[in-house]
Motif scaffolding. Structure first.
Motif, mmCIF file in Angstrom:
data_model
loop_
_atom_site.group_PDB
_atom_site.id
_atom_site.type_symbol
_atom_site.label_atom_id
_atom_site.label_comp_id
_atom_site.label_asym_id
_atom_site.label_seq_id
_atom_site.Cartn_x
_atom_site.Cartn_y
_atom_site.Cartn_z
ATOM 1 N N PHE A 85 7.738 8.315 -2.486
ATOM 2 C CA PHE A 85 8.838 7.645 -3.152
ATOM 3 C C PHE A 85 8.344 7.020 -4.614
ATOM 4 O O PHE A 85 7.052 6.814 -4.788
ATOM 5 C CB PHE A 85 9.263 6.379 -2.462
ATOM 6 N N THR A 106 0.869 -1.160 -0.077
ATOM 7 C CA THR A 106 0.097 0.189 -0.186
ATOM 8 C C THR A 106 1.033 1.211 0.028
ATOM 9 O O THR A 106 2.242 0.984 0.045
ATOM 10 C CB THR A 106 -0.813 0.106 1.375
ATOM 11 N N LYS A 107 0.307 2.509 -0.112
ATOM 12 C CA LYS A 107 1.339 3.807 0.054
ATOM 13 C C LYS A 107 0.887 4.205 1.406
ATOM 14 O O LYS A 107 -0.026 4.418 1.638
ATOM 15 C CB LYS A 107 0.528 4.494 -1.133
#
Ligand code: SF4
Length: 406
Positions: free
Chosen positions: A22, A15-16
């Motif tokens: 990044f 997941t972010k």
């Protein structure tokens, strides 16, 4: 033979995280195999690729522009390298199958002289399984660095992390049973909802689990991340209002210094602590300006004389490698001035300090004038030729660096 570090970038995440922007992506598993094949091809063909990118690299090759001459770093055409450290970073490299990591290590063994001492895998605790950990150890991975960030589920959830406190307690015994006896934990000071009390708990739980190495980072929020945008524009979805202030973060850092020191960890770099003998051999290369080669999308490399970086986009990287095009998108020759600034900055990050006399002789400069105001202000301490950050000023080291680079 000179020692060489290899960095392998794995730009995939589950997941972010809310604070991160990044160049990493949440992608289907099917994307892993072509990526691993591209990394292996880049490793096998690195000499030709670097030569085509006009990189001056001396790993057993005659350097392009320095035949018969000594170069700035003191290297010459005879320089040979021995790979002793490998670091799988990301992203979340533990998402790859163990066989895929082993394949990359095999490509390194085939392409470069090696005598691996430290092979690190960055991992998220929930990705650790018994069979996987056994296979990691068989492949030669002997150090696992966990992005724990916190032991509070509320903080982990708000930050968008996948794992929870319980996953750490499940993962550590699995690694130990697999024979991986060098474990590092990362914590982040300044996560949304973090309080002095919850930070104290995280530190105490970490110490009780007894990792060999600890990194403590102050939260850095990318402006383009979801949390970054909320901090600028307002909102409640990502708990921007619950991010601790700078003074609190400095307090958290100082608490970490005190507790980790008491627990027997040696503070050897601004953000890093280790039990004796467990300092990160690979990361020390960065701080000592020693050479490293990076492979994969967005990976950076450094030969002392030059720096270069691959394209960030994973699809563009795989496309370039598959079709025989260069993955390198930036190449910079390090000037003597840049090298001097880096030596000072990176040297001061290490708590042993920097040997100013050696640097003055190497670069033919006088540095006393630069350090005097900092010494007078109590920001750095000088002992003979060695200058180091004052211990009680480590939490405000960025201010010291700004003053030093003026
Ligand atoms: S796991 Fe690391 S790279 Fe991936 S989104 Fe989170 S902070 Fe970014």
């Amino acid at each position: 033979m000179k020692r060489l570090g290899i960095y392998v970038q794995v730009p995939f995440c589950q997941t972010k995280c809310t604070y991160c922007n990044f160049h990493t992506g949440v992608v289907a598993k099917e994307r892993f195999a072509p990526y691993v094949d591209a990394v292996c091809k880049e490793i096998r063909e690195h000499r030709e690729l670097l030569k085509a990118a006009r990189v001056i690299w001396t790993s057993g090759e005659r350097p392009l522009e320095t035949r018969g001459k000594r170069v700035e770093s003191g290297e010459n055409e005879e320089t040979k390298y021995l790979v002793d450290t490998v670091y799988f970073g990301g992203g979340t490299p533990s998402l790859l199958e163990a066989g895929q990591l082993a394949k990359i290590l095999e490509a390194i063994r085939e392409a470069l002289a090696n005598e691996f001492q430290e092979v690190t895998l960055e991992a998220d605790p929930e990705t650790v399984e018994r069979e996987k950990a056994d296979a990691w150890a068989r492949a030669g991975i002997n150090r696992v660095s966990f992005g724990l960030q916190s032991f509070s589920d509320e903080e982990l959830k708000a930050a968008g992390r996948m794992h929870r406190r319980g996953d750490v307690y499940r993962a550590v015994p699995i690694l130990r049973a697999a024979g991986i006896q060098n474990i590092s934990f990362d914590l982040i000071a300044g996560l949304p909802h973090q309080t002095k009390e919850s930070w104290k708990h995280s530190l105490e739980e970490l110490i009780a689990l007894g990792p060999e190495h600890v990194s403590v980072y102050l939260l850095e929020v990318d402006e383009e991340s979801r949390l970054g945008k909320e901090l600028l524009a307002g909102g409640t979805r990502y708990s921007a209002g619950a991010v601790p202030g700078e003074d609190e973060m400095a307090e958290f850092y100082e608490m970490a210094q005190a507790k980790l020191g008491t627990a027997g960890y040696r503070h050897y770099e601004i953000s890093n602590w280790a039990k004796p003998g467990f300092e990160s051999k690979h990361n020390l290369k960065y701080w000592r300006r020693e050479p490293y080669l990076g492979f994969g999308a967005g990976a950076h490399s450094f030969s002392v004389r030059q720096r270069w970086a691959n394209v960030h986009d994973a699809l563009a990287y795989v496309g370039a490698i598959e079709s025989g095009r260069l993955p390198v998108e930036q190449l910079e020759t390090v000037t003597a001035e840049q090298a001097l600034e880096e030596e000072l900055f990176l040297g001061l990050r290490q708590l042993d300090g920097v040997d100013v006399g050696r640097i003055e002789r190497k670069y033919g400069v006088a540095l006393a004038g630069r350090f005097e105001p900092l010494t007078t202000a109590g920001l750095v301490e000088r002992e003979g030729d060695v200058v180091r950050l004052a211990e009680e000023k480590l939490s405000v080291s960025n201010e010291v660096f700004v003053e030093l680079m003026k």
